[in-house]
Design an enzyme around this catalytic site. Structure first.
Site, mmCIF file in Angstrom:
data_model
loop_
_atom_site.group_PDB
_atom_site.id
_atom_site.type_symbol
_atom_site.label_atom_id
_atom_site.label_comp_id
_atom_site.label_asym_id
_atom_site.label_seq_id
_atom_site.Cartn_x
_atom_site.Cartn_y
_atom_site.Cartn_z
ATOM 1 N N SER A 175 0.833 -1.195 0.000
ATOM 2 C CA SER A 175 0.000 0.000 0.000
ATOM 3 C C SER A 175 0.875 1.255 0.000
ATOM 4 O O SER A 175 1.632 1.463 -0.943
ATOM 5 C CB SER A 175 -0.961 -0.053 1.191
ATOM 6 O OG SER A 175 -2.076 0.793 1.006
ATOM 7 N N HIS B 138 -7.401 -6.189 0.169
ATOM 8 C CA HIS B 138 -6.231 -5.309 0.194
ATOM 9 C C HIS B 138 -5.147 -5.826 1.138
ATOM 10 O O HIS B 138 -3.963 -5.651 0.875
ATOM 11 C CB HIS B 138 -6.681 -3.906 0.606
ATOM 12 C CG HIS B 138 -5.578 -2.892 0.602
ATOM 13 N ND1 HIS B 138 -4.794 -2.650 -0.511
ATOM 14 C CD2 HIS B 138 -5.125 -2.049 1.571
ATOM 15 C CE1 HIS B 138 -3.909 -1.702 -0.228
ATOM 16 N NE2 HIS B 138 -4.090 -1.325 1.033
#
Length: 261
Positions: free
Chosen positions: A87, A239
């Site tokens: 991320s 994610h």
């Protein structure tokens, strides 16, 4: 800026791991122990996170420079070093690879693309973190209850609560520099650009249930900057790929690092 880091294992090859927004190096510790059976692993707290220093600015250029200084401090061999980030840490990895290609053999980016990221999805998390009143909070349970007013997902709250620590006076506090991260959120979402692509091998790991890497990213954005890249999708992961499907992430990274760039 001298970043806090932790080393595990030893070997000819080195894997440096960068966490995401509101994370710490502890987020990767379980997988790092497994990789450390085969090579040297360096877990890093990025600026304004974990046990690394706080600073008034939080840009990818500055974070890339922080990592460069750590590489030089540790004297990491460029031909045997892989940088991996998730991320926000993935964007730091991309920025570093594009700025300092001679420091790396290869790179791994976990569930993020170079494209601009709308950071409004972080509003509830910031609201929850700010909702914890440390003048009255005396337990992790109390902090959790305050977070729950804004963040209904227990797993997200547990992730955030890893940032809770006791100060010397026995009061609680958050490790991240919330004031700066809040103010710099637009910078955290910014697009990664470069006039010169990173030509060395790059592995992008994508959660199949995540929307952080779009079909447009796969078709244009990623190949434009990382022409020697491969995108591996883990179908059942969101994610938090490394937390949801650790065995698959372990195997993908293990095989990629062994190739050595």
């Amino acid at each position: 800026m001298q970043l806090h880091y932790r080393e595990l294992g030893q070997g000819e090859r080195t894997l440096v791991i960068l966490h995401g927004l509101f994370g710490t190096l502890d987020n990767w510790q379980t997988l790092a122990r497994r990789w450390a059976e085969h090579y040297r692993v360096v877990l890093v707290d990025l600026r304004n996170h974990g046990r690394s220093p706080h600073a008034p600015e939080h840009t990818y250029e500055l974070m890339s420079e922080d990592v460069r200084k750590l590489f030089e401090q540790l004297q990491l061999p460029a031909d045997r070093t892989t940088l991996m980030g998730h991320s926000m840490g993935g964007k730091v990895t991309m920025r570093f690879a594009l700025d300092h290609p001679d420091y790396l053999a290869q790179a791994v980016v976990v569930d993020i693309a170079p494209a601009f990221s709308d950071m409004r999805h972080q509003d509830d998390i910031l609201a929850g973190l700010h909702a914890v009143d440390f003048t009255t909070c005396t337990s992790r349970q109390a902090a959790d209850e305050a977070l729950a007013q804004h963040i209904p997902q227990p797993d997200v709250r547990q992730f955030l609560l890893k940032n809770l620590y006791r100060r010397e006076d026995n009061s609680f506090a958050w490790r991240p520099n919330l004031a700066v991260l809040d103010a710099e959120m637009a910078q955290i979402g910014e697009e990664i650009t470069s006039d010169t692509p990173f030509l060395k091998p790059t592995l992008f790991i994508n959660g199949g249930r995540s929307n952080y890497i779009t079909p447009e990213d796969k078709l244009h954005g990623i190949p434009a900057l990382f022409p020697n890249s491969h995108i591996a999708t883990i179908p059942n992961a969101g994610h938090w790929v490394h937390a949801e499907e650790p065995d698959q992430v372990f195997e993908l990274v293990e095989a990629f690092v062994k190739q050595g760039g």
